[in-house]
Write a protein that holds these residues in place. Structure first.
Motif, PDB file in Angstrom:
ATOM      1  N   LYS A 514       0.832  -1.212   0.000  1.00 47.01           N
ATOM      2  CA  LYS A 514       0.000   0.000   0.000  1.00 47.01           C
ATOM      3  C   LYS A 514       0.866   1.263   0.000  1.00 47.01           C
ATOM      4  O   LYS A 514       0.611   2.211  -0.738  1.00 47.01           O
ATOM      5  CB  LYS A 514      -0.921   0.007   1.231  1.00 47.01           C
ATOM      6  N   VAL A 515       1.896   1.263   0.829  1.00 46.22           N
ATOM      7  CA  VAL A 515       2.757   2.439   0.930  1.00 46.22           C
ATOM      8  C   VAL A 515       3.571   2.628  -0.345  1.00 46.22           C
ATOM      9  O   VAL A 515       3.815   3.751  -0.784  1.00 46.22           O
ATOM     10  CB  VAL A 515       3.682   2.337   2.170  1.00 46.22           C
ATOM     11  N   LYS A 516       3.992   1.542  -0.960  1.00 52.44           N
ATOM     12  CA  LYS A 516       4.729   1.653  -2.226  1.00 52.44           C
ATOM     13  C   LYS A 516       3.893   2.369  -3.275  1.00 52.44           C
ATOM     14  O   LYS A 516       4.389   3.195  -4.041  1.00 52.44           O
ATOM     15  CB  LYS A 516       5.109   0.257  -2.723  1.00 52.44           C
ATOM     16  N   GLN A 517       2.588   2.049  -3.319  1.00 53.91           N
ATOM     17  CA  GLN A 517       1.695   2.730  -4.271  1.00 53.91           C
ATOM     18  C   GLN A 517       1.646   4.227  -3.971  1.00 53.91           C
ATOM     19  O   GLN A 517       1.709   5.054  -4.887  1.00 53.91           O
ATOM     20  CB  GLN A 517       0.300   2.124  -4.183  1.00 53.91           C
ATOM     21  N   ALA A 518       1.576   4.573  -2.671  1.00 56.24           N
ATOM     22  CA  ALA A 518       1.553   5.986  -2.280  1.00 56.24           C
ATOM     23  C   ALA A 518       2.869   6.675  -2.636  1.00 56.24           C
ATOM     24  O   ALA A 518       2.884   7.808  -3.124  1.00 56.24           O
ATOM     25  CB  ALA A 518       1.278   6.103  -0.784  1.00 56.24           C
ATOM     26  N   LEU A 519       3.977   5.974  -2.406  1.00 56.28           N
ATOM     27  CA  LEU A 519       5.289   6.554  -2.703  1.00 56.28           C
ATOM     28  C   LEU A 519       5.491   6.724  -4.208  1.00 56.28           C
ATOM     29  O   LEU A 519       6.104   7.708  -4.648  1.00 56.28           O
ATOM     30  CB  LEU A 519       6.394   5.678  -2.110  1.00 56.28           C
ATOM     31  N   ASP A 520       4.982   5.785  -4.993  1.00 60.11           N
ATOM     32  CA  ASP A 520       5.103   5.915  -6.448  1.00 60.11           C
ATOM     33  C   ASP A 520       4.417   7.184  -6.932  1.00 60.11           C
ATOM     34  O   ASP A 520       4.934   7.903  -7.788  1.00 60.11           O
ATOM     35  CB  ASP A 520       4.499   4.688  -7.142  1.00 60.11           C
ATOM     36  N   THR A 521       3.244   7.454  -6.358  1.00 57.57           N
ATOM     37  CA  THR A 521       2.532   8.692  -6.711  1.00 57.57           C
ATOM     38  C   THR A 521       3.315   9.909  -6.225  1.00 57.57           C
ATOM     39  O   THR A 521       3.468  10.896  -6.941  1.00 57.57           O
ATOM     40  CB  THR A 521       1.123   8.689  -6.086  1.00 57.57           C
ATOM     41  N   LEU A 522       3.803   9.812  -4.991  1.00 58.96           N
ATOM     42  CA  LEU A 522       4.536  10.936  -4.382  1.00 58.96           C
ATOM     43  C   LEU A 522       5.805  11.264  -5.160  1.00 58.96           C
ATOM     44  O   LEU A 522       6.168  12.431  -5.328  1.00 58.96           O
ATOM     45  CB  LEU A 522       4.887  10.580  -2.935  1.00 58.96           C
ATOM     46  N   MET A 523       6.509  10.250  -5.669  1.00 62.19           N
ATOM     47  CA  MET A 523       7.812  10.451  -6.300  1.00 62.19           C
ATOM     48  C   MET A 523       7.736  11.008  -7.716  1.00 62.19           C
ATOM     49  O   MET A 523       8.754  11.401  -8.270  1.00 62.19           O
ATOM     50  CB  MET A 523       8.587   9.130  -6.302  1.00 62.19           C
ATOM     51  N   GLN A 524       6.550  11.057  -8.280  1.00 62.90           N
ATOM     52  CA  GLN A 524       6.420  11.547  -9.648  1.00 62.90           C
ATOM     53  C   GLN A 524       6.867  13.006  -9.735  1.00 62.90           C
ATOM     54  O   GLN A 524       6.368  13.862  -9.012  1.00 62.90           O
ATOM     55  CB  GLN A 524       4.978  11.414 -10.132  1.00 62.90           C
ATOM     56  N   GLY A 525       7.833  13.254 -10.597  1.00 62.37           N
ATOM     57  CA  GLY A 525       8.320  14.611 -10.807  1.00 62.37           C
ATOM     58  C   GLY A 525       9.258  15.109  -9.730  1.00 62.37           C
ATOM     59  O   GLY A 525       9.660  16.260  -9.750  1.00 62.37           O
ATOM     60  N   LYS A 526       9.627  14.245  -8.780  1.00 60.49           N
ATOM     61  CA  LYS A 526      10.505  14.662  -7.696  1.00 60.49           C
ATOM     62  C   LYS A 526      11.827  13.902  -7.763  1.00 60.49           C
ATOM     63  O   LYS A 526      11.861  12.732  -8.130  1.00 60.49           O
ATOM     64  CB  LYS A 526       9.844  14.421  -6.331  1.00 60.49           C
ATOM     65  N   THR A 527      12.887  14.588  -7.393  1.00 57.33           N
ATOM     66  CA  THR A 527      14.191  13.937  -7.273  1.00 57.33           C
ATOM     67  C   THR A 527      14.160  13.079  -6.010  1.00 57.33           C
ATOM     68  O   THR A 527      13.837  13.576  -4.935  1.00 57.33           O
ATOM     69  CB  THR A 527      15.312  14.979  -7.180  1.00 57.33           C
ATOM     70  N   THR A 528      14.490  11.798  -6.150  1.00 62.63           N
ATOM     71  CA  THR A 528      14.338  10.891  -5.008  1.00 62.63           C
ATOM     72  C   THR A 528      15.605  10.085  -4.784  1.00 62.63           C
ATOM     73  O   THR A 528      16.144   9.480  -5.715  1.00 62.63           O
ATOM     74  CB  THR A 528      13.163   9.926  -5.243  1.00 62.63           C
ATOM     75  N   LEU A 529      16.067  10.097  -3.531  1.00 67.21           N
ATOM     76  CA  LEU A 529      17.173   9.236  -3.119  1.00 67.21           C
ATOM     77  C   LEU A 529      16.626   8.246  -2.102  1.00 67.21           C
ATOM     78  O   LEU A 529      16.010   8.646  -1.108  1.00 67.21           O
ATOM     79  CB  LEU A 529      18.310  10.050  -2.491  1.00 67.21           C
ATOM     80  N   ILE A 530      16.859   6.976  -2.370  1.00 66.41           N
ATOM     81  CA  ILE A 530      16.293   5.930  -1.526  1.00 66.41           C
ATOM     82  C   ILE A 530      17.421   5.059  -0.982  1.00 66.41           C
ATOM     83  O   ILE A 530      18.167   4.455  -1.750  1.00 66.41           O
ATOM     84  CB  ILE A 530      15.317   5.028  -2.317  1.00 66.41           C
ATOM     85  N   ILE A 531      17.550   5.045   0.336  1.00 61.56           N
ATOM     86  CA  ILE A 531      18.430   4.047   0.955  1.00 61.56           C
ATOM     87  C   ILE A 531      17.604   2.777   1.085  1.00 61.56           C
ATOM     88  O   ILE A 531      16.551   2.770   1.726  1.00 61.56           O
ATOM     89  CB  ILE A 531      18.929   4.516   2.336  1.00 61.56           C
ATOM     90  N   ALA A 532      18.069   1.712   0.444  1.00 61.61           N
ATOM     91  CA  ALA A 532      17.229   0.517   0.371  1.00 61.61           C
ATOM     92  C   ALA A 532      18.011  -0.745   0.684  1.00 61.61           C
ATOM     93  O   ALA A 532      19.173  -0.873   0.325  1.00 61.61           O
ATOM     94  CB  ALA A 532      16.616   0.412  -1.024  1.00 61.61           C
ATOM     95  N   HIS A 533      17.336  -1.645   1.380  1.00 63.13           N
ATOM     96  CA  HIS A 533      17.887  -2.968   1.615  1.00 63.13           C
ATOM     97  C   HIS A 533      16.974  -4.042   1.022  1.00 63.13           C
ATOM     98  O   HIS A 533      17.259  -5.232   1.140  1.00 63.13           O
ATOM     99  CB  HIS A 533      18.056  -3.216   3.124  1.00 63.13           C
ATOM    100  N   ARG A 534      15.894  -3.615   0.393  1.00 62.61           N
ATOM    101  CA  ARG A 534      14.954  -4.568  -0.195  1.00 62.61           C
ATOM    102  C   ARG A 534      15.039  -4.509  -1.722  1.00 62.61           C
ATOM    103  O   ARG A 534      15.014  -3.431  -2.311  1.00 62.61           O
ATOM    104  CB  ARG A 534      13.526  -4.267   0.263  1.00 62.61           C
ATOM    105  N   LEU A 535      15.108  -5.651  -2.319  1.00 62.94           N
ATOM    106  CA  LEU A 535      15.306  -5.751  -3.756  1.00 62.94           C
ATOM    107  C   LEU A 535      14.149  -5.119  -4.530  1.00 62.94           C
ATOM    108  O   LEU A 535      14.366  -4.478  -5.565  1.00 62.94           O
ATOM    109  CB  LEU A 535      15.461  -7.222  -4.153  1.00 62.94           C
ATOM    110  N   ALA A 536      12.935  -5.279  -4.021  1.00 63.81           N
ATOM    111  CA  ALA A 536      11.761  -4.743  -4.726  1.00 63.81           C
ATOM    112  C   ALA A 536      11.861  -3.225  -4.874  1.00 63.81           C
ATOM    113  O   ALA A 536      11.459  -2.662  -5.894  1.00 63.81           O
ATOM    114  CB  ALA A 536      10.490  -5.115  -3.964  1.00 63.81           C
ATOM    115  N   THR A 537      12.407  -2.553  -3.873  1.00 66.43           N
ATOM    116  CA  THR A 537      12.573  -1.100  -3.920  1.00 66.43           C
ATOM    117  C   THR A 537      13.660  -0.723  -4.920  1.00 66.43           C
ATOM    118  O   THR A 537      13.531   0.231  -5.683  1.00 66.43           O
ATOM    119  CB  THR A 537      12.950  -0.561  -2.530  1.00 66.43           C
ATOM    120  N   VAL A 538      14.728  -1.479  -4.927  1.00 62.85           N
ATOM    121  CA  VAL A 538      15.885  -1.179  -5.765  1.00 62.85           C
ATOM    122  C   VAL A 538      15.559  -1.335  -7.249  1.00 62.85           C
ATOM    123  O   VAL A 538      15.937  -0.505  -8.080  1.00 62.85           O
ATOM    124  CB  VAL A 538      17.063  -2.114  -5.385  1.00 62.85           C
TER     125      VAL A 538
END
Length: 584
Positions: A514-538
């Motif tokens: 659910k949160v990934k869907q929200a973040l996908d919407t949020l990240m549109q048009g924005k510069t995003t840096l993600i510290i990630a340990h999960r492959l799905a995010t990467v």
């Protein structure tokens, strides 16, 4: 160079100089009114008792009552003004010190115990307030009484006054020697109280861990030891203070008793009248009482000076991230590009070990970049440098081709919306927590942000909904709920650059989706840096940057890195294995 305590205090009293002046005037009126009672005693003895003049005695009694009324009125005004000044100055000191604390970088607090800072901020200012409103007033009043009393004694009998003055050096010796000792011990005592406050703050904030590991007994012993350390330091201060007060009282009363004996001989020999000796004794007792008061409050003032020194040190702690007088302005824009060149950073306490070493990156506006690497690789440190919580040892970071060191801190940090790995929840309700980054947001905007972050579903289940108090550090929320509140905060802030530090780490599989869907919407048009340990995010990132030991060791897409970089391949393999075990 730090200012003296008196210079520092005078700076806080200066805006209220009219009230200070009025308090001093009333102090003089009250003290002089009490001193004039000595003349009333003289007239009452010589013109009333000795002359057996009843009518004159009535007039004298009326005069004494009038003086008493004037003095009482002056005492009321002085007490009110001095107490008000004590409260006001204490409030201003707290505001000024807190304002300074907010300007200090996280690097300062990483090296200080928060409880120690809180102790200075609360206990020391409270002690200072007590002294300004009470002890200082008593000392000033007593000083005026001593000077005025000696003057009236001199008018009554020069000979007896000179004899009293011979004892003054004897009284000043213990005041000077023991007073300094009390001040030093008071400073040490406040330091021990600060240690105590730091320990309480730490153990109670981490009460879950304390109780989970049944560490209560050990914490109790450690706390008792710190309490006894406070007591041991206080014993010395109390001892020297008691010696100071008793020695001053003994010397002053002894001197006055001996001088009174000499005066009684003069009355017997007809040199002075009974009324004059009575007036002299009245003034002498007032002077002795005032000297005793000074000796008593002097140690309190010295104690307050010790506390004030600690506050001065705190207030004049250098700000390591300086604000520019004339900062540059960023151009208008909804997305930003970042350029990092030859970046080197070493933490002050780790001078032999670079946290970041020769980092060179360019991140396009609107690009999604994932930072991957083992713990300690420097990913979170890079986030802290982007927001100028620390200054680079070498190199520079540019935002839209402007060095961030040339921007105001406020404008720079308003470009970022941060979702940290350990979500920060304040002791407030849901609404105030979500609109922390946009205090002017409406309740409807808060609710929309919470819906986007999939937080609305658990918020409305609370009995008070969005007005629910979340407890200190969000104690009423689960880890996943805290994370979704933090994501809602970032959504509402709507800033050009997103810094996501394991933003979905505390979520279960359903909530994560659910949160990934929200973040996908949020990240549109924005510069995003993600510290990630999960492959799905990467995998969903435009680019993956692999970091190790403070360096960038590889950059590219998932498939390219799987083929070319052993560290990334190991990371991805472990993630896939974990995913398979979860599904099984």
């Amino acid at each position: 160079m730090l200012p003296s305590v008196m210079q520092w205090l005078m700076a806080f009293l200066k805006p209220y100089r009219l009230k200070v002046f009025a308090a001093i005037i009333f102090l003089f009126i009250g003290s002089l009114a009490w001193l004039s009672l000595g003349q009333g005693v003289k007239m009452m003895v010589d013109e009333g008792f000795v002359s057996t003049n009843s009518e004159r005695l009535n007039h004298i009694i009326g005069f004494i009552l009038l003086i008493t009324a004037i003095s009482a009125t002056a005492v009321f005004c002085r007490f009110y003004l001095m107490t008000w000044l004590g409260e006001r100055v204490s409030a201003d000191i707290r505001k000024t010190v807190y304002q300074h604390l907010l300007a200090l970088s996280p690097g300062y607090f990483a090296q200080q115990r928060t409880g120690e800072v809180i102790s200075r901020f609360t206990a020391d200012t409270t002690l200072l307030q007590s002294v300004v409103s009470s002890s200082l007033s008593m000392a000033l009043r007593a000083s005026v009484t001593v000077i005025g009393g000696i003057a009236m004694m001199a008018i009554t009998s020069i000979k007896l006054t000179l004899l009293v003055l011979l004892a003054v050096p004897l009284v000043l010796v213990p005041v000077g020697i023991l007073g300094r000792k009390v001040r030093n011990l008071s400073r040490k005592s406040q330091d021990r109280v600060g240690d105590l406050g730091a320990y309480i703050d730490e153990s109670l904030h981490e009460i879950h861990t304390v109780q989970a590991y049944t560490h209560e007994q050990q914490d109790q012993y450690a706390f008792f030891a710190k309490v006894e350390a406070v007591m041991d330091t206080a014993k010395g201060r109390i001892l020297y203070r008691a010696i100071l007060i008793s020695s001053v009282m003994f010397l002053s009363i002894s001197a006055i008793t001996l001088v009174t004996w000499v005066g009684a001989q003069d009355v017997i020999n007809g040199v002075v009248s009974s009324g004059e000796l009575s007036a002299f004794m009245f003034y002498a007792v007032m002077v002795a009482g005032s000297v005793a008061t000074i000796s008593e409050v002097y140690s309190e003032i010295q104690r307050a000076f010790g506390a004030a020194e600690r506050l001065v040190e705190l207030m004049y702690t250098p700000i390591d991230i300086e604000q520019l007088d004339k900062p540059q302005q960023l151009p208008e824009g909804k997305s930003r590009q970042l350029s990092i060149s030859k970046l080197v950073f070493t933490y002050p306490q780790e001078s032999n070990n670079s946290a970041l070493d020769d980092i060179n990156l360019h991140i396009q506006a609107g690009e999604r970049v994932a930072l991957v690497g083992p713990s300690g690789a420097g990913k979170s440190t890079l986030f802290e440098l982007l927001m100028r919580f620390y200054m680079p040892t070498q190199g520079q970071i540019c935002l839209d081709n402007i060095d961030i060191a040339k921007l105001s801190l406020a404008q720079l940090r308003q470009q970022y919306a941060l979702v940290p790995q350990d979500s920060v929840i304040f002791a407030n309700n849901v609404i105030e927590n979500v609109r922390y980054g946009r205090p002017d947001a409406s309740i409807e905007e808060v609710k929309l942000a919470c819906i986007a972050a999939k937080a609305d579903e658990f918020i409305v289940a609370f009995s008070q909904g969005y007005d629910t108090y979340l407890g200190e550090r969000g104690v009423r929320l689960s880890g996943g709920q805290k994370q979704r509140i933090a994501i809602a905060r970032a959504i509402l802030a709507n800033r050009p650059i997103l810094l996501l530090d394991e933003a979905t780490s505390a979520l279960d599989a359903v909530s994560e989706e659910k949160v990934k869907q929200a973040l996908d919407t949020l990240m549109q048009g924005k510069t995003t840096l993600i510290i990630a340990h999960r492959l799905a995010t990467v995998i969903n990132a435009d680019r993956i940057i692999v970091m190790d030991k403070g360096q960038v060791v590889a950059t590219g897409k998932h498939q390219d890195l799987m083929a070319s970089n052993a560290l990334y391949k190991e990371f991805a393999s472990l993630q896939m294995l974990e995913s398979e075990q979860t599904q099984t």
